[in-house]
Design a protein around this motif. Structure first.
Motif, PDB file in Angstrom:
ATOM      1  N   ASP A 224       0.831  -1.181  -0.028  1.00  0.00           N
ATOM      2  CA  ASP A 224       0.035   0.106  -0.068  1.00  0.00           C
ATOM      3  C   ASP A 224       0.879   0.996  -0.029  1.00  0.00           C
ATOM      4  O   ASP A 224       0.568   2.243  -0.656  1.00  0.00           O
ATOM      5  N   ALA A 225       2.000   1.241   0.766  1.00  0.00           N
ATOM      6  CA  ALA A 225       2.993   2.514   0.706  1.00  0.00           C
ATOM      7  C   ALA A 225       3.289   2.688  -0.435  1.00  0.00           C
ATOM      8  O   ALA A 225       3.450   3.834  -0.907  1.00  0.00           O
ATOM      9  N   GLU A 226       3.705   1.707  -1.308  1.00  0.00           N
ATOM     10  CA  GLU A 226       4.328   1.764  -2.694  1.00  0.00           C
ATOM     11  C   GLU A 226       3.411   2.329  -3.528  1.00  0.00           C
ATOM     12  O   GLU A 226       3.571   3.227  -4.246  1.00  0.00           O
ATOM     13  N   ALA A 227       2.047   2.078  -3.387  1.00  0.00           N
ATOM     14  CA  ALA A 227       1.000   2.747  -4.286  1.00  0.00           C
ATOM     15  C   ALA A 227       0.822   3.948  -3.948  1.00  0.00           C
ATOM     16  O   ALA A 227       0.570   4.707  -4.954  1.00  0.00           O
ATOM     17  N   ARG A 228       0.839   4.306  -2.780  1.00  0.00           N
ATOM     18  CA  ARG A 228       0.643   5.685  -2.271  1.00  0.00           C
ATOM     19  C   ARG A 228       1.817   6.721  -2.816  1.00  0.00           C
ATOM     20  O   ARG A 228       1.732   7.889  -3.355  1.00  0.00           O
ATOM     21  N   GLU A 229       3.065   6.104  -2.759  1.00  0.00           N
ATOM     22  CA  GLU A 229       4.532   6.626  -3.155  1.00  0.00           C
ATOM     23  C   GLU A 229       4.131   6.848  -4.735  1.00  0.00           C
ATOM     24  O   GLU A 229       4.479   8.084  -5.247  1.00  0.00           O
ATOM     25  N   LEU A 230       3.736   6.045  -5.534  1.00  0.00           N
ATOM     26  CA  LEU A 230       3.462   6.296  -6.889  1.00  0.00           C
ATOM     27  C   LEU A 230       2.580   7.223  -7.235  1.00  0.00           C
ATOM     28  O   LEU A 230       2.889   8.070  -8.317  1.00  0.00           O
TER      29      LEU A 230
ATOM     30  N   LEU B  78       3.811  10.768  -9.473  1.00  0.00           N
ATOM     31  CA  LEU B  78       3.205  11.060 -10.656  1.00  0.00           C
ATOM     32  C   LEU B  78       2.148  12.397 -10.734  1.00  0.00           C
ATOM     33  O   LEU B  78       1.728  12.683 -11.641  1.00  0.00           O
ATOM     34  N   LYS B  79       2.200  13.108  -9.640  1.00  0.00           N
ATOM     35  CA  LYS B  79       1.529  14.041  -9.438  1.00  0.00           C
ATOM     36  C   LYS B  79       1.829  15.203 -10.558  1.00  0.00           C
ATOM     37  O   LYS B  79       2.786  15.515 -10.631  1.00  0.00           O
ATOM     38  N   GLY B  80       0.576  15.740 -11.123  1.00  0.00           N
ATOM     39  CA  GLY B  80       0.886  16.605 -12.217  1.00  0.00           C
ATOM     40  C   GLY B  80       1.122  16.174 -13.535  1.00  0.00           C
ATOM     41  O   GLY B  80       1.413  16.957 -14.305  1.00  0.00           O
ATOM     42  N   ILE B  81       1.384  15.026 -13.783  1.00  0.00           N
ATOM     43  CA  ILE B  81       1.549  14.391 -15.119  1.00  0.00           C
ATOM     44  C   ILE B  81       0.500  13.541 -15.730  1.00  0.00           C
ATOM     45  O   ILE B  81       0.188  12.735 -14.888  1.00  0.00           O
ATOM     46  N   PRO B  82      -0.204  13.938 -16.769  1.00  0.00           N
ATOM     47  CA  PRO B  82      -1.499  13.215 -17.402  1.00  0.00           C
ATOM     48  C   PRO B  82      -1.088  11.604 -17.665  1.00  0.00           C
ATOM     49  O   PRO B  82      -0.049  11.618 -18.201  1.00  0.00           O
TER      50      PRO B  82
ATOM     51  N   VAL C  62      -4.501   3.563  -6.159  1.00  0.00           N
ATOM     52  CA  VAL C  62      -4.200   4.371  -7.517  1.00  0.00           C
ATOM     53  C   VAL C  62      -5.313   5.111  -8.120  1.00  0.00           C
ATOM     54  O   VAL C  62      -5.454   6.391  -8.425  1.00  0.00           O
ATOM     55  N   PHE C  63      -6.402   4.237  -8.222  1.00  0.00           N
ATOM     56  CA  PHE C  63      -7.864   4.686  -8.757  1.00  0.00           C
ATOM     57  C   PHE C  63      -8.224   5.935  -7.916  1.00  0.00           C
ATOM     58  O   PHE C  63      -8.841   6.765  -8.553  1.00  0.00           O
ATOM     59  N   ARG C  64      -8.401   5.613  -6.593  1.00  0.00           N
ATOM     60  CA  ARG C  64      -8.985   6.798  -5.633  1.00  0.00           C
ATOM     61  C   ARG C  64      -8.393   8.135  -5.640  1.00  0.00           C
ATOM     62  O   ARG C  64      -9.028   9.032  -5.722  1.00  0.00           O
ATOM     63  N   ALA C  65      -7.096   7.968  -6.275  1.00  0.00           N
ATOM     64  CA  ALA C  65      -6.217   9.051  -6.365  1.00  0.00           C
ATOM     65  C   ALA C  65      -6.302   9.894  -7.698  1.00  0.00           C
ATOM     66  O   ALA C  65      -5.950  10.871  -7.995  1.00  0.00           O
ATOM     67  N   GLY C  66      -7.310   9.387  -8.681  1.00  0.00           N
ATOM     68  CA  GLY C  66      -7.765   9.813  -9.640  1.00  0.00           C
ATOM     69  C   GLY C  66      -7.090   9.437 -11.137  1.00  0.00           C
ATOM     70  O   GLY C  66      -7.177  10.021 -12.134  1.00  0.00           O
ATOM     71  N   TYR C  67      -6.226   8.263 -10.825  1.00  0.00           N
ATOM     72  CA  TYR C  67      -5.454   7.627 -12.179  1.00  0.00           C
ATOM     73  C   TYR C  67      -6.166   6.604 -12.746  1.00  0.00           C
ATOM     74  O   TYR C  67      -6.524   5.654 -11.858  1.00  0.00           O
ATOM     75  N   ALA C  68      -6.447   6.378 -13.725  1.00  0.00           N
ATOM     76  CA  ALA C  68      -6.972   5.079 -14.713  1.00  0.00           C
ATOM     77  C   ALA C  68      -5.767   3.928 -14.177  1.00  0.00           C
ATOM     78  O   ALA C  68      -4.684   4.229 -14.272  1.00  0.00           O
ATOM     79  N   SER C  69      -6.269   2.798 -13.759  1.00  0.00           N
ATOM     80  CA  SER C  69      -5.421   1.984 -13.299  1.00  0.00           C
ATOM     81  C   SER C  69      -5.517   0.352 -13.569  1.00  0.00           C
ATOM     82  O   SER C  69      -6.067  -0.208 -12.664  1.00  0.00           O
ATOM     83  N   PRO C  70      -5.905   0.243 -14.950  1.00  0.00           N
ATOM     84  CA  PRO C  70      -6.442  -1.070 -15.365  1.00  0.00           C
ATOM     85  C   PRO C  70      -5.199  -2.096 -15.266  1.00  0.00           C
ATOM     86  O   PRO C  70      -4.030  -1.674 -15.081  1.00  0.00           O
ATOM     87  N   VAL C  71      -5.595  -3.392 -14.684  1.00  0.00           N
ATOM     88  CA  VAL C  71      -4.867  -4.318 -14.544  1.00  0.00           C
ATOM     89  C   VAL C  71      -4.936  -5.326 -15.953  1.00  0.00           C
ATOM     90  O   VAL C  71      -5.958  -5.455 -16.475  1.00  0.00           O
TER      91      VAL C  71
END
Length: 407
Positions: free
Chosen positions: A311-317, A321-325, A356-365
């Motif tokens: 989970d920590a690595e997901a949050r760091e990811l 990437l903040k600010g990068i489309p 990742v998705f809740r942070a606003g990024y599409a995160s398909p598996v």
């Protein structure tokens, strides 16, 4: 459908240097060929246009079919050149419809049997994606990638990259007004089977920059193969100095093989990170020409159990990437013989994706495709011809697992 292997004709005992092929050449390359056989300069532009249309739009394999070109010039062309494509020495078909071709390139001399590479076709409901190679082998030695265990032999030429698409269209019956070859997998809905290309096969595309750039120029030319640049994705492990030029000169979509959020771990997984660390890589991404919400960067992240999936690595990811489309493509690890890694549990992948998705990024598996024929992400290695007789039998019986299908 069970996975199967379709063998092509065995290689000749003595390699023969063939007439040079015009297939895959740029317009400048076709012009040079015409100059070589004495076609006047004032005539060559028209003749290049004619050849281009026959080779790339219609996919003809015989100069005699080029009916808009006079018989004399057709005879000259046939005497000096061919329209040969790379030889398909093996075709494997996965239980999910994925197809992997082992291609042998034309020999360059009497002692050369021709370099071998693999490319993969992935059929989906709304598209057909061709995963092409840019090098024979790879120099990056990413520890989770099977291709990285094969030493780099050389870069592929522009022609060798372009003809991977031509082979695919030929094998899939995807050229207009041409009969599909025996065993072709022809679409039944009227759609083109190769609609997208990803440079995610063997090799690092940005270490073969000129070859990849010129191949994309041929592939996207609207008088021939005619694929849009936004349907082409070039994936890099992070060759930072070439990312800007990629956007300026090729204008394709960009994918980054990230796989870790800390330099110490990425140094291990992707050794190129020691030269171009994460901060430098992401700075280059933020400045990628044409970057927008309509032209997002895809960040690829392979899910390795207990290595990079917390989970920590997901949050760091998300923070990095903040600010990068961006779109974050989570890739279940595809096992291969001898690897020390395991795929993350499905529940862990879902949890990572949710953060990742809740942070606003599409995160398909990414759905693993072609695992049973070692055609999935990170599994390519051009030694398919060494499959043992036992492994071939198991492929036919649909019982292959990663260990039994060892290359």
């Amino acid at each position: 459908m069970n996975p199967s292997v379709v063998e092509a004709a065995p290689p000749a005992a003595e390699p023969v240097v063939r007439r040079p092929s015009l297939a895959g050449r740029t317009r400048a390359g076709l012009d040079a060929a015409l100059a070589e056989i004495g076609v006047p300069e004032k005539e060559r532009r028209m003749r290049v246009g004619q050849l281009w249309n026959w080779i790339y739009h219609y996919g003809v394999r015989d100069f005699q079919e080029m009916t808009t070109i006079g018989k004399g010039l057709r005879a000259q062309l046939a005497e000096h050149f061919s329209l040969d494509l790379p030889e398909v020495t093996a075709e494997q078909v996965s239980s999910d419809g994925t197809r992997k071709w082992l291609l042998r390139m034309a020999p360059t001399g009497p002692r050369d049997r021709g370099a071998e590479i693999e490319c993969v076709y992935i059929p989906e409901v709304d598209r057909g994606t061709l995963c092409v190679s840019s090098q024979v082998g790879c120099t990056l030695t990413c520890t989770f990638c099977h291709t990285g265990t094969q030493r780099l032999v050389r870069n592929l030429t522009t022609e060798e990259i372009v003809t991977q698409l031509m082979v695919a269209r030929d094998r899939l019956g995807d050229f207009p007004n041409r009969s599909a070859p025996d065993g072709a997998f022809v679409p039944n809905d009227g759609g083109r089977f190769v609609s997208n290309i990803v440079f995610m096969g063997m090799g690092e595309p940005l270490y073969n920059f000129d070859g990849v750039r010129d191949a994309i120029g041929v592939i996207t030319d609207d008088q021939g193969l005619s694929l849009g640049r936004r349907r082409i994705t070039v994936s890099t492990s992070g060759v930072v100095p070439q990312i800007g030029p990629l956007g300026d000169e090729m204008g394709t979509m960009l994918a980054i093989s990230l796989h870790a959020v800390r330099d110490d771990l990425r140094n291990e997984l992707v050794p190129l990170n020691r030269k171009y660390p994460i901060k430098d890589l992401l700075d280059a991404c933020r400045n990628y020409p044409g970057l927008s919400n309509a032209k997002r960067i895809t960040f690829e992240y392979v899910m390795l159990k207990g290595v990079n999936d917390s989970d920590a690595e997901a949050r760091e990811l998300v923070r990095l990437l903040k600010g990068i489309p961006a779109k974050i493509n989570l890739i279940p690890f595809n096992p291969w013989p001898g690897t020390k890694y395991e795929c993350s549990d499905w529940e862990r992948i879902e949890r990572f994706s949710e953060i990742v998705f809740r942070a606003g990024y599409a995160s398909p598996v990414r759905t693993p495709r072609g695992r049973d024929i070692l055609a999935a992400c990170g599994q390519l290695k051009s030694e398919t011809e060494k499959l043992s007789a036992r492994a071939r039998l198991m492929l036919e019986q649909g019982e292959v697992d990663a260990a039994a299908a060892a290359h």
